[in-house]
Design a protein around this motif. Structure first.
Motif, short mmCIF file in Angstrom:
data_model
loop_
_atom_site.label_atom_id
_atom_site.label_comp_id
_atom_site.label_asym_id
_atom_site.label_seq_id
_atom_site.Cartn_x
_atom_site.Cartn_y
_atom_site.Cartn_z
N ASN A 152 10.87 -4.23 1.94
CA ASN A 152 12.09 -3.01 1.59
C ASN A 152 12.03 -2.05 2.75
OD1 ASN A 152 9.82 -1.24 1.30
ND2 ASN A 152 9.97 -1.01 -0.81
N GLU A 153 12.86 -1.00 2.56
CA GLU A 153 13.21 -0.09 3.71
C GLU A 153 11.87 0.44 4.13
OE1 GLU A 153 13.31 1.86 -0.44
OE2 GLU A 153 14.25 0.10 0.59
N VAL A 154 10.92 0.73 3.25
CA VAL A 154 9.83 1.30 4.00
C VAL A 154 8.82 0.53 4.94
CG1 VAL A 154 7.47 2.51 3.29
CG2 VAL A 154 9.53 2.81 1.74
N ASP A 155 8.78 -0.66 4.46
CA ASP A 155 8.07 -1.62 5.28
C ASP A 155 8.84 -1.98 6.64
OD1 ASP A 155 6.35 -2.25 2.94
OD2 ASP A 155 8.00 -3.90 2.27
N LEU A 156 10.06 -1.87 6.59
CA LEU A 156 10.99 -2.15 7.78
C LEU A 156 11.14 -0.93 8.61
CD1 LEU A 156 13.36 -4.89 6.24
CD2 LEU A 156 11.11 -5.34 7.54
N TYR A 171 13.01 1.82 8.34
CA TYR A 171 14.23 2.51 7.99
C TYR A 171 14.11 3.82 8.22
CZ TYR A 171 16.61 -1.87 6.58
OH TYR A 171 17.19 -3.12 6.45
N PRO A 172 14.92 4.67 8.94
CA PRO A 172 15.08 6.15 9.07
C PRO A 172 15.10 6.86 7.61
CG PRO A 172 16.53 5.13 10.63
CD PRO A 172 16.08 3.98 9.81
N GLY A 173 14.25 7.62 7.42
CA GLY A 173 14.22 8.21 6.10
C GLY A 173 13.45 7.88 5.23
N ALA A 174 13.06 6.53 5.29
CA ALA A 174 12.24 5.84 4.18
C ALA A 174 10.66 6.49 4.25
CB ALA A 174 12.27 4.54 4.39
N MET A 175 10.36 6.87 3.07
CA MET A 175 9.18 7.55 2.83
C MET A 175 8.09 6.79 1.99
SD MET A 175 9.65 10.88 3.99
CE MET A 175 8.38 11.88 3.24
N PRO A 176 6.85 6.95 2.61
CA PRO A 176 5.74 6.15 1.89
C PRO A 176 5.25 6.80 0.72
CG PRO A 176 5.05 7.43 3.78
CD PRO A 176 6.37 7.68 3.79
N THR A 177 4.76 5.94 0.03
CA THR A 177 4.07 6.50 -1.43
C THR A 177 2.74 5.76 -1.38
OG1 THR A 177 5.21 4.69 -2.81
CG2 THR A 177 6.17 6.79 -2.63
N VAL A 178 1.64 6.31 -1.99
CA VAL A 178 0.35 5.79 -1.99
C VAL A 178 0.12 5.00 -3.30
CG1 VAL A 178 -2.07 6.18 -1.87
CG2 VAL A 178 -0.56 7.73 -0.69
N ASN A 179 -0.27 3.64 -3.11
CA ASN A 179 -0.60 2.62 -4.21
C ASN A 179 -1.97 3.14 -4.98
OD1 ASN A 179 -1.32 0.51 -5.72
ND2 ASN A 179 -0.32 -0.85 -4.73
N MET A 203 0.94 -1.12 -0.21
CA MET A 203 -0.12 0.08 0.06
C MET A 203 0.75 1.20 0.04
SD MET A 203 -3.08 0.81 -0.23
CE MET A 203 -3.40 2.40 -0.88
N PHE A 204 1.97 1.15 0.73
CA PHE A 204 2.83 2.48 0.76
C PHE A 204 4.14 2.28 0.41
CE2 PHE A 204 -0.67 2.98 3.80
CZ PHE A 204 -1.43 3.67 3.29
N SER A 205 4.63 1.01 -0.14
CA SER A 205 5.97 0.89 -0.68
C SER A 205 5.73 -0.09 -2.11
CB SER A 205 6.63 -0.02 0.38
OG SER A 205 6.51 -1.14 -0.07
N SER A 206 6.96 0.05 -2.69
CA SER A 206 7.16 -0.74 -4.09
C SER A 206 7.17 -2.20 -3.72
CB SER A 206 8.26 -0.13 -4.89
OG SER A 206 9.28 -0.07 -4.23
N ALA A 207 7.41 -2.83 -2.77
CA ALA A 207 7.55 -4.30 -2.29
C ALA A 207 6.49 -5.21 -2.84
CB ALA A 207 7.70 -4.41 -0.97
N GLU A 208 6.99 -6.19 -3.46
CA GLU A 208 5.85 -7.13 -4.12
C GLU A 208 5.05 -7.67 -2.96
OE1 GLU A 208 7.63 -9.46 -6.89
OE2 GLU A 208 8.29 -8.04 -8.22
N PHE A 219 -2.66 10.45 15.11
CA PHE A 219 -2.38 11.83 14.80
C PHE A 219 -2.18 11.67 13.25
CE2 PHE A 219 1.87 10.35 16.00
CZ PHE A 219 2.34 10.53 14.78
N THR A 220 -2.31 12.97 12.50
CA THR A 220 -2.18 12.94 10.98
C THR A 220 -0.65 12.60 10.64
OG1 THR A 220 -3.83 14.96 10.89
CG2 THR A 220 -2.58 14.52 9.23
N GLU A 221 -0.77 11.54 9.62
CA GLU A 221 0.42 11.18 8.93
C GLU A 221 1.26 11.98 8.18
OE1 GLU A 221 3.76 9.63 7.46
OE2 GLU A 221 2.23 8.22 8.71
N PRO A 222 2.22 12.52 8.82
CA PRO A 222 2.98 13.78 8.23
C PRO A 222 3.70 13.53 6.99
CG PRO A 222 4.39 12.65 10.01
CD PRO A 222 3.15 11.80 9.97
#
Length: 477
Positions: free
Chosen positions: A40-44, A46-54, A23-28, A272-275
């Protein structure tokens, strides 16, 4: 048996979205892969990893909102649900607490001939947690599931029995399956069910303490868990004791619900709102296009098959129990007009063969073209129902040969040429003169005997309708 109390049930269904990536990363996304190989780094976290919307996940959520007659919120917002647990590596879950994409919907059910609209409070998008595997005194974590897109569908507390709950979950499952929103396989966890149950004296307005039963993974277990919990709570209340508000699970071994933890409220999650995800205004033309291209809903399909095709409702329900079977049925109907024979073959002879090896329609070699050819040849008098019994097992296991090739190779074609049938009948009539004299007194016996002899002579390979017609002409003279 509940005599003193009204049962109050609300249901929360977590439904895995049928997307290729999370939903918020490119992992299969995939079921049954080696643990911790689809992250991937978003699922796990990792500091600085940013989500994207599917985008596809949003499309599927819109389809579900529309099918459940909900109000669609075109301004997409996400929130953080914060808690620490081994299956939530980031320490928070991205969800929609304050602005769900869908609100105020309904789904009709029918129990014992009585229809009822189940009010749905909300549908929101979120991400799944990791999977815990317990072995001995160890717990293993598989993060492959972490971040998979979900929609959570929450009813109002309007269900009043286990049977109503089963009907609701089954109808919801059917809709989401046929829309392609999810494969809704409860045994694989792509459809999970949490049930909230409380009891109150008849006539009372206020709700009592509720118990949540988590992660029910089959319709049978939903029914057993609800019925056990109703009896358990009633016994507590009849002793003038208080039902503890808690989360429980259903233990299949004991067939009982078992306490897991005390029930927390929304304040404990510090929403709280997802920043990292700004609000997204969904384009209305895009929404309209998604809805316009929505697959046919199962109830619409069911009504069409019964009213337009003249099929039996019981037979239709069997076909609609499987998306693959439904697609196969409709693909076959594009090649033959006899819907009744197609459905009878599928739920009769084909099912019988499938059940021998516990297979599904997509695991065998049978094709819509071959089944249609079988029906058409039967209707055209090229083969008999007896021949079908021989041909069907072959085409279910071998897609390299056509029905015509099988008929030719196995000498299964019916003899329909009237001259040839006359030739075959002549010696039978001549050698059974005494029998023919009984025709006026016992016509059925005479016809049946001669036809039996003809079938024996041709090994059943004669067209019975044409042969019977010719025989009657001879006997009438």
């Amino acid at each position: 048996m509940i005599n003193n109390f009204e049962v109050i049930i609300g249901i929360e269904n977590h439904v895995e979205l049928k997307t290729k990536t999370k939903m918020f990363s490119s992992a299969e996304v995939g079921f049954g892969a080696i643990p911790n190989t689809m992250t991937n780094e978003v699922d796990l976290g990792y500091p600085g990893a940013m989500p994207t919307v599917n985008k596809r996940g949003i499309e599927l959520a819109i389809l579900a909102v529309h099918a459940l007659k909900m109000k669609l919120n075109p301004l997409l917002k996400f929130d953080r649900k914060n808690y620490f647990y081994p299956d939530l590596v980031k320490g928070f879950q991205i969800t929609q607490q304050y602005d769900p994409i869908g609100t105020e919907g309904s789904l009709e059910i029918e129990v014992d001939g009585v229809k009822k609209n189940i009010e749905i409070e909300r549908l929101h998008i979120e991400e799944d947690t990791a999977k815990q595997i317990h072995k001995d005194d160890l717990t293993f974590i598989d993060y492959n599931r972490s971040g998979i897109g979900l929609v959570e569908v929450v009813t109002k507390p309007v269900l009043r029995s286990a049977d109503e709950a089963i009907a609701y979950v089954n109808n919801l499952r059917e809709i989401l399956l046929f829309l392609g929103v999810s494969d809704v396989k409860m045994n694989e966890g792509s459809l999970r069910c949490d049930v909230n149950i409380s009891l109150r004296p008849y006539g009372a307005y206020a709700f009592s303490n509720k118990v949540e039963i988590k992660n029910l993974n089959s319709l049978a277990n939903i029914k057993k868990a609800i019925e056990f919990e109703i009896e358990r709570q009633q016994a507590i209340l009849l002793k003038s004791e208080t039902v503890v508000q808690e989360t429980r699970r259903f233990d299949e071994a004991s067939q009982q619900t078992v306490a897991m933890r005390s029930k927390v409220g929304a304040i404990d999650y510090k929403y709280f709102t997802e920043p990292n995800i700004a609000p997204i205004q969904l384009d209305q033309n895009w929404i309209d296009q998604i809805i316009a291209n929505s697959p046919e809903l199962p109830n619409v399909k069911r009504q069409r098959m019964v009213e337009q095709l003249g099929l039996d409702l019981h037979d239709v329900n069997i076909i609609l129990s499987s998306l693959e079977l439904t697609n196969f049925f409709e693909a076959t109907l594009a090649l033959t007009s006899d819907a009744n024979k197609v459905i009878k073959f599928l739920i009769g002879d084909v099912f019988s063969e499938l059940n021998k090896d516990n297979l599904t329609i997509d695991q065998i070699k049978l094709t819509p073209q071959n089944l249609a050819d079988l029906v058409n040849h039967l209707n055209n008098g090229i083969i008999s129902s007896k021949h079908v019994k021989t041909i069907l097992p072959i085409i279910m296991n071998d897609d390299t040969k056509t029905v015509d090739q099988i008929i030719e190779e196995n000498n299964l074609k019916l003899i329909s040429d009237s001259v040839e049938i006359e030739r075959l009948l002549k010696p039978l009539l001549e050698s059974n003169q005494e029998l023919l004299k009984q025709f006026d007194e016992r016509p059925e016996r005479v016809i049946k005997t001669i036809m039996g002899l003809l079938m024996k002579e041709t090994q059943g390979n004669v067209n019975p309708d044409i042969a019977n017609e010719i025989l009657l002409k001879h006997l009438g003279n």
